[in-house]
Design a protein around this motif. Structure first.
Motif, PDB file in Angstrom:
ATOM      1  N   ASN A 111       3.001  16.107   5.284  1.00 16.09           N
ATOM      2  CA  ASN A 111       2.040  16.750   6.185  1.00 16.09           C
ATOM      3  C   ASN A 111       1.640  15.852   7.357  1.00 16.09           C
ATOM      4  N   ARG A 112       2.556  15.004   7.784  1.00 11.27           N
ATOM      5  CA  ARG A 112       2.301  14.128   8.931  1.00 11.27           C
ATOM      6  C   ARG A 112       2.849  14.789  10.190  1.00 11.27           C
ATOM      7  N   ASP A 113       2.061  14.842  11.246  1.00 12.02           N
ATOM      8  CA  ASP A 113       2.438  15.512  12.487  1.00 12.02           C
ATOM      9  C   ASP A 113       3.387  14.611  13.279  1.00 12.02           C
ATOM     10  N   ILE A 114       4.634  15.071  13.475  1.00 12.66           N
ATOM     11  CA  ILE A 114       5.616  14.234  14.157  1.00 12.66           C
ATOM     12  C   ILE A 114       5.398  14.195  15.667  1.00 12.66           C
ATOM     13  N   ARG A 115       4.548  15.081  16.193  1.00 12.79           N
ATOM     14  CA  ARG A 115       4.217  14.980  17.614  1.00 12.79           C
ATOM     15  C   ARG A 115       3.310  13.780  17.865  1.00 12.79           C
ATOM     16  N   ILE A 116       2.515  13.430  16.871  1.00 10.08           N
ATOM     17  CA  ILE A 116       1.649  12.254  16.969  1.00 10.08           C
ATOM     18  C   ILE A 116       2.376  11.013  16.465  1.00 10.08           C
ATOM     19  N   HIS A 117       3.236  11.211  15.459  1.00  9.94           N
ATOM     20  CA  HIS A 117       3.985  10.105  14.851  1.00  9.94           C
ATOM     21  C   HIS A 117       5.483  10.415  14.953  1.00  9.94           C
ATOM     22  N   PRO A 118       6.078  10.197  16.116  1.00 12.68           N
ATOM     23  CA  PRO A 118       7.490  10.571  16.296  1.00 12.68           C
ATOM     24  C   PRO A 118       8.465   9.720  15.491  1.00 12.68           C
ATOM     25  N   TYR A 119       8.020   8.552  15.043  1.00  9.63           N
ATOM     26  CA  TYR A 119       8.906   7.672  14.284  1.00  9.63           C
ATOM     27  C   TYR A 119       8.422   7.574  12.845  1.00  9.63           C
ATOM     28  N   GLY A 120       9.357   7.622  11.927  1.00  7.83           N
ATOM     29  CA  GLY A 120       9.031   7.551  10.511  1.00  7.83           C
ATOM     30  C   GLY A 120      10.308   7.484   9.696  1.00  7.83           C
ATOM     31  N   ILE A 121      10.152   7.440   8.380  1.00  3.62           N
ATOM     32  CA  ILE A 121      11.289   7.237   7.485  1.00  3.62           C
ATOM     33  C   ILE A 121      11.261   8.284   6.385  1.00  3.62           C
ATOM     34  N   ALA A 122      12.418   8.874   6.119  1.00  2.64           N
ATOM     35  CA  ALA A 122      12.572   9.800   4.994  1.00  2.64           C
ATOM     36  C   ALA A 122      13.292   9.070   3.866  1.00  2.64           C
ATOM     37  N   SER A 123      12.865   9.334   2.636  1.00  2.00           N
ATOM     38  CA  SER A 123      13.457   8.656   1.488  1.00  2.00           C
ATOM     39  C   SER A 123      13.402   9.565   0.272  1.00  2.00           C
ATOM     40  N   ALA A 124      14.083   9.131  -0.788  1.00  2.00           N
ATOM     41  CA  ALA A 124      13.878   9.737  -2.105  1.00  2.00           C
ATOM     42  C   ALA A 124      12.628   9.080  -2.674  1.00  2.00           C
ATOM     43  N   PRO A 129       8.449   5.128  -2.395  1.00  2.00           N
ATOM     44  CA  PRO A 129       7.335   6.081  -2.357  1.00  2.00           C
ATOM     45  C   PRO A 129       6.803   6.297  -0.946  1.00  2.00           C
ATOM     46  N   PRO A 130       6.242   7.463  -0.681  1.00  2.00           N
ATOM     47  CA  PRO A 130       5.668   7.729   0.639  1.00  2.00           C
ATOM     48  C   PRO A 130       4.403   6.911   0.860  1.00  2.00           C
ATOM     49  N   GLY A 131       4.110   6.674   2.130  1.00  2.00           N
ATOM     50  CA  GLY A 131       2.887   5.967   2.487  1.00  2.00           C
ATOM     51  C   GLY A 131       3.055   4.483   2.720  1.00  2.00           C
ATOM     52  N   ILE A 132       4.175   3.895   2.264  1.00  2.00           N
ATOM     53  CA  ILE A 132       4.360   2.461   2.487  1.00  2.00           C
ATOM     54  C   ILE A 132       5.027   2.242   3.844  1.00  2.00           C
ATOM     55  N   TRP A 133       4.776   1.072   4.409  1.00  5.90           N
ATOM     56  CA  TRP A 133       5.355   0.704   5.703  1.00  5.90           C
ATOM     57  C   TRP A 133       6.518  -0.248   5.467  1.00  5.90           C
ATOM     58  N   LEU A 134       7.613  -0.007   6.187  1.00  6.50           N
ATOM     59  CA  LEU A 134       8.812  -0.823   6.037  1.00  6.50           C
ATOM     60  C   LEU A 134       9.231  -1.390   7.383  1.00  6.50           C
ATOM     61  N   ASP A 135       9.843  -2.560   7.331  1.00  9.60           N
ATOM     62  CA  ASP A 135      10.447  -3.163   8.523  1.00  9.60           C
ATOM     63  C   ASP A 135      11.957  -2.973   8.429  1.00  9.60           C
ATOM     64  N   ILE A 136      12.497  -2.167   9.331  1.00  9.52           N
ATOM     65  CA  ILE A 136      13.925  -1.866   9.345  1.00  9.52           C
ATOM     66  C   ILE A 136      14.573  -2.633  10.495  1.00  9.52           C
ATOM     67  N   TYR A 139      15.245  -1.115  14.031  1.00  4.73           N
ATOM     68  CA  TYR A 139      14.438   0.106  14.183  1.00  4.73           C
ATOM     69  C   TYR A 139      12.968  -0.234  14.389  1.00  4.73           C
ATOM     70  N   GLY A 140      12.427  -1.057  13.500  1.00  4.25           N
ATOM     71  CA  GLY A 140      11.045  -1.463  13.658  1.00  4.25           C
ATOM     72  C   GLY A 140      10.206  -1.189  12.427  1.00  4.25           C
ATOM     73  N   HIS A 141       8.894  -1.156  12.636  1.00  5.17           N
ATOM     74  CA  HIS A 141       7.898  -1.004  11.572  1.00  5.17           C
ATOM     75  C   HIS A 141       7.489   0.465  11.513  1.00  5.17           C
ATOM     76  N   ALA A 142       7.741   1.121  10.392  1.00  4.46           N
ATOM     77  CA  ALA A 142       7.460   2.554  10.305  1.00  4.46           C
ATOM     78  C   ALA A 142       7.078   2.928   8.882  1.00  4.46           C
ATOM     79  N   MET A 143       6.407   4.078   8.765  1.00  2.00           N
ATOM     80  CA  MET A 143       5.932   4.555   7.467  1.00  2.00           C
ATOM     81  C   MET A 143       6.926   5.525   6.838  1.00  2.00           C
ATOM     82  N   VAL A 144       7.039   5.465   5.522  1.00  2.00           N
ATOM     83  CA  VAL A 144       7.796   6.469   4.775  1.00  2.00           C
ATOM     84  C   VAL A 144       6.921   7.716   4.676  1.00  2.00           C
ATOM     85  N   ASP A 145       7.331   8.792   5.351  1.00  2.00           N
ATOM     86  CA  ASP A 145       6.483   9.988   5.411  1.00  2.00           C
ATOM     87  C   ASP A 145       7.262  11.292   5.245  1.00  2.00           C
ATOM     88  N   ASP A 146       8.529  11.198   4.831  1.00  2.00           N
ATOM     89  CA  ASP A 146       9.335  12.415   4.729  1.00  2.00           C
ATOM     90  C   ASP A 146      10.376  12.225   3.630  1.00  2.00           C
TER      91      ASP A 146
END
Length: 201
Positions: A111-124, A129-136, A139-146
């Motif tokens: 339920n994260r709005d991608i218009r406000i948060h265009p960058y993020g990470i999808a995972s199993a 788990p969702p909600g953690i921040w990763l350094d890729i 790519y950079g620093h982004a949250m697992v949100d999908d």
């Protein structure tokens, strides 16, 4: 009376020639059939190119092997409470080509709005788990949100698959497939995977 069957045969041959053409010139029917066949072939190529990119990629990988970029494991230890995990990273954007149907509500699975948060990470989520921040790397620093079906399928095979979200389709395409090492919490499902996942599909 004997000329009647001959005349009927003549007109029948004439109509067949008009419809199907002669030995050196195709008639309208052949042109119609050829046009329909060409349209079906072009339609199939269009679907394969724009709707079934994953199928084409799997066929290419099967024939030529996995040409994914693979980065070496870091030589320094991970941060406290973290572990280095090898992960397959791919990329997507919120378009109909990447997501089959366009994000009409502009929301991720968390339920994260991608218009406000265009960058993020999808995972199993059972592995990362969702909600953690990763350094890729790259790519950079982004949250697992999908999440996504490809990530969950790879998780069943012991592969940590992260799909990185971009704003533009061409930028996502240029990312391609990259194997890299990522610091993940030691209590995450991905960090507990043994043995290490293979680097080929």
């Amino acid at each position: 009376m004997t000329d009647a069957p001959a005349r009927r045969g003549f007109w029948k041959l004439l109509m067949m020639w008009i419809v199907w053409g002669g030995p050196t010139k195709p008639g309208p029917a052949w042109i119609l059939v050829g046009g329909m066949a060409a349209g079906m072939i072009l339609g199939a190529l269009f679907i394969m190119r724009f709707q079934q990119v994953e199928v084409v990629e799997r066929v290419r990988t099967y024939i030529f092997g996995d040409k994914s970029l693979e980065l070496p494991k870091p030589v320094t230890p991970p941060p406290p409470g973290m572990a280095w995990v090898k992960a397959l990273t791919t990329a997507y954007c919120p378009c109909v080509i990447c997501c089959e149907k366009e994000h009409q509500d502009w929301k991720t699975s968390t339920n994260r709005d991608i218009r406000i948060h265009p960058y993020g990470i999808a995972s199993a989520h059972k592995l990362v788990p969702p909600g953690i921040w990763l350094d890729i790397p790259g790519y950079g620093h982004a949250m697992v949100d999908d999440t996504g079906g490809a990530m969950r399928q790879d998780a069943q095979r012991g592969i940590v698959h992260l799909d990185l979200r971009f704003e533009e389709h061409q930028v996502a395409r240029r990312w391609g497939r990259r194997w890299t090492w990522i610091a993940l919490p030691i209590d995450s499902g991905a960090a507990k995977l043994q043995p290490e996942p293979e680097t080929t599909h």
